[in-house]
Design a protein around this motif. Structure first.
Motif, mmCIF file in Angstrom:
data_model
loop_
_atom_site.group_PDB
_atom_site.id
_atom_site.type_symbol
_atom_site.label_atom_id
_atom_site.label_comp_id
_atom_site.label_asym_id
_atom_site.label_seq_id
_atom_site.Cartn_x
_atom_site.Cartn_y
_atom_site.Cartn_z
ATOM 1 N N ARG A 1 0.830 -1.218 0.000
ATOM 2 C CA ARG A 1 0.000 0.000 0.000
ATOM 3 C C ARG A 1 0.856 1.257 0.000
ATOM 4 N N ASP A 2 2.127 1.118 0.360
ATOM 5 C CA ASP A 2 2.998 2.282 0.534
ATOM 6 C C ASP A 2 4.249 2.124 -0.327
ATOM 7 N N TRP A 3 4.001 1.950 -1.623
ATOM 8 C CA TRP A 3 5.073 1.907 -2.626
ATOM 9 C C TRP A 3 6.050 0.748 -2.470
ATOM 10 N N GLY A 4 5.622 -0.296 -1.784
ATOM 11 C CA GLY A 4 6.491 -1.468 -1.679
ATOM 12 C C GLY A 4 7.731 -1.217 -0.850
ATOM 13 N N GLN A 5 7.641 -0.237 0.069
ATOM 14 C CA GLN A 5 8.813 0.086 0.893
ATOM 15 C C GLN A 5 8.825 -0.771 2.146
ATOM 16 N N ASP A 6 9.989 -1.288 2.519
ATOM 17 C CA ASP A 6 10.092 -1.870 3.860
ATOM 18 C C ASP A 6 10.648 -0.816 4.812
ATOM 19 N N ARG A 7 11.360 0.137 4.303
ATOM 20 C CA ARG A 7 11.649 1.381 5.026
ATOM 21 C C ARG A 7 11.809 2.471 3.991
ATOM 22 N N LYS A 8 11.885 3.703 4.441
ATOM 23 C CA LYS A 8 11.779 4.823 3.510
ATOM 24 C C LYS A 8 12.788 4.725 2.361
ATOM 25 N N TYR A 9 12.248 4.810 1.150
ATOM 26 C CA TYR A 9 13.019 4.802 -0.105
ATOM 27 C C TYR A 9 13.739 3.489 -0.378
#
Ligand SMILES: *Cc1c(COP(=O)(O)O)cnc(C)c1O
Length: 367
Positions: free
Chosen positions: A211-219
């Motif tokens: 749901r959040d761009w496939g991020q596991d952490r930012k960027y």
């Protein structure tokens, strides 16, 4: 004039609580996800009785990500019904899988479980039962079949908040369940919203990333994801409204029972509550062989009605290439011609229910 839906009547008594929730979001400036959304996810999951909730920007996104997380993709087949809102089928197409339809049971309007086996092929990977109108599908035989063939079960619970099946909450029955918070649903945001709930930690984590761009952490993008996040304001509003959901559902059931009583003995077919169901009555649909005339007569008498849904998905031009045609699903096609949804909401007065019922009987006697 009795409207089909009256959201203003629902929100007016909650206005100050909702405004306080919105103010908290402004104070924190957490407009996307944030603390209110996290709290709502937990509260909603608790209400269903499952471990995880991942809040999204719509019920359609919930279906899309549930399918992706379940590993469904091109070459796979997913069994569902053609008597549903188009989103159920659209989501299957989003992941590149093929929707395979099974007709409904004409009494419950949910999937005819005894016809599922016939629709299965070696490519079948999942079943999406739709708890249409707020009544759960017959889940035990469906779950048994799915387990035997190692199929995923994704509940489309967009219309069935607070419904239950043999005492088990809708949303806790399949591998994953999808709810919508479109404003007119039994629990509605003031805008778009949805959620996937599950007991499976890994599936929840995958959906959280997707749901959040496939991020596991930012960027750090470990999957090809989406922007499907819930707004902070919707989270805050849904927390206020969730606290009323059980009372609202009871009020819907009381109105349904009153319609049942007042329409007994008329020519109209009233909805069947299956013995296994706690029906959440998102929709109270009667059936008439002269539905369109009935709808016109109700309009002339000041009662707004609706049709869920006039054209089954397999007969929609957009899905013609799936290869189904007229006559393939007779119970669905007949329901689409005959159902008429009456106003039903917690704020609808019992006097209004009486008015609607007498308008219906008047028309039925006139025909
Ligand atoms: C409303 C609905 C959806 C889609 O939910 P949205 O929040 O509008 O995207 C999916 N399935 C069914 C059965 C629905 O009624």
């Amino acid at each position: 004039m009795i409207p089909y839906l009256n959201l203003k009547a629902q929100h007016d008594p909650l206005r100050s609580e909702i405004e306080a929730g919105i103010a908290r979001v402004f104070d924190s400036s957490q407009f996307v996800l944030g603390e209110e959304v996290e709290a709502f996810e937990q509260e909603f999951a608790d209400h269903v009785g499952v471990r995880y909730g991942v809040a999204l920007n719509s019920g359609t996104s919930a279906l899309h990500l549930a399918l992706l997380a379940a590993g469904i993709g091109p070459g796979d087949e997913v069994i569902t019904v053609p008597f549903t809102f188009v989103a159920t089928v659209a989501a299957i197409c989003y992941v590149g899988a093929r929707p395979v339809f099974v007709d409904i049971d004409p009494r419950s309007y949910t999937i005819a479980v005894d016809q599922i086996a016939r629709a299965m092929t070696p490519r079948t990977r999942a079943i999406i039962p739709v708890h249409l109108y707020g009544q759960p599908a017959d889940m035990d035989p469906l779950l048994e079949l799915a387990a035997r063939h190692r199929l995923r079960v994704i509940e489309d619970a967009a219309q069935a908040h607070a419904a239950s099946y043999k005492g088990r909450a809708v949303g806790s029955l399949g591998d994953l369940a999808c709810f919508s918070f479109y404003p007119g649903k039994n629990l509605g945001a003031c805008g778009e919203g949805g959620i996937v709930v599950t007991d499976d930690r890994a599936l929840a984590a995958t959906i959280r990333e997707l749901r959040d761009w496939g991020q596991d952490r930012k960027y750090h993008h470990i999957r090809r994801g989406f922007n499907y996040r819930m707004d902070g304001i919707q989270g805050a509003i849904l927390r206020v409204k969730l606290r009323r959901l059980d009372a609202w559902t009871t009020a819907r059931q009381a109105r349904a029972a009153q319609y049942d009583r007042l329409l007994a003995g008329s020519d109209l077919v009233t909805p069947a509550t299956m013995p296994y169901a706690r029906h959440a009555y998102h929709v109270y649909a009667v059936r008439s062989s002269d539905r369109d005339a009935l709808q016109r007569s109700m309009k002339a008498q000041g009662v707004q009605t609706a049709i869920h849904y006039p054209i089954p998905v397999h007969l929609q031009p957009a899905y013609a290439d799936l290869g189904f045609g007229a006559g393939d699903f007779p119970h669905t096609e007949r329901a689409a011609r005959e159902v008429l949804s009456l106003p039903i909401y917690p704020e609808l007065s019992l006097t209004s229910v009486e008015f609607v019922a007498s308008a219906l009987r008047q028309d039925v006697h006139a025909v």
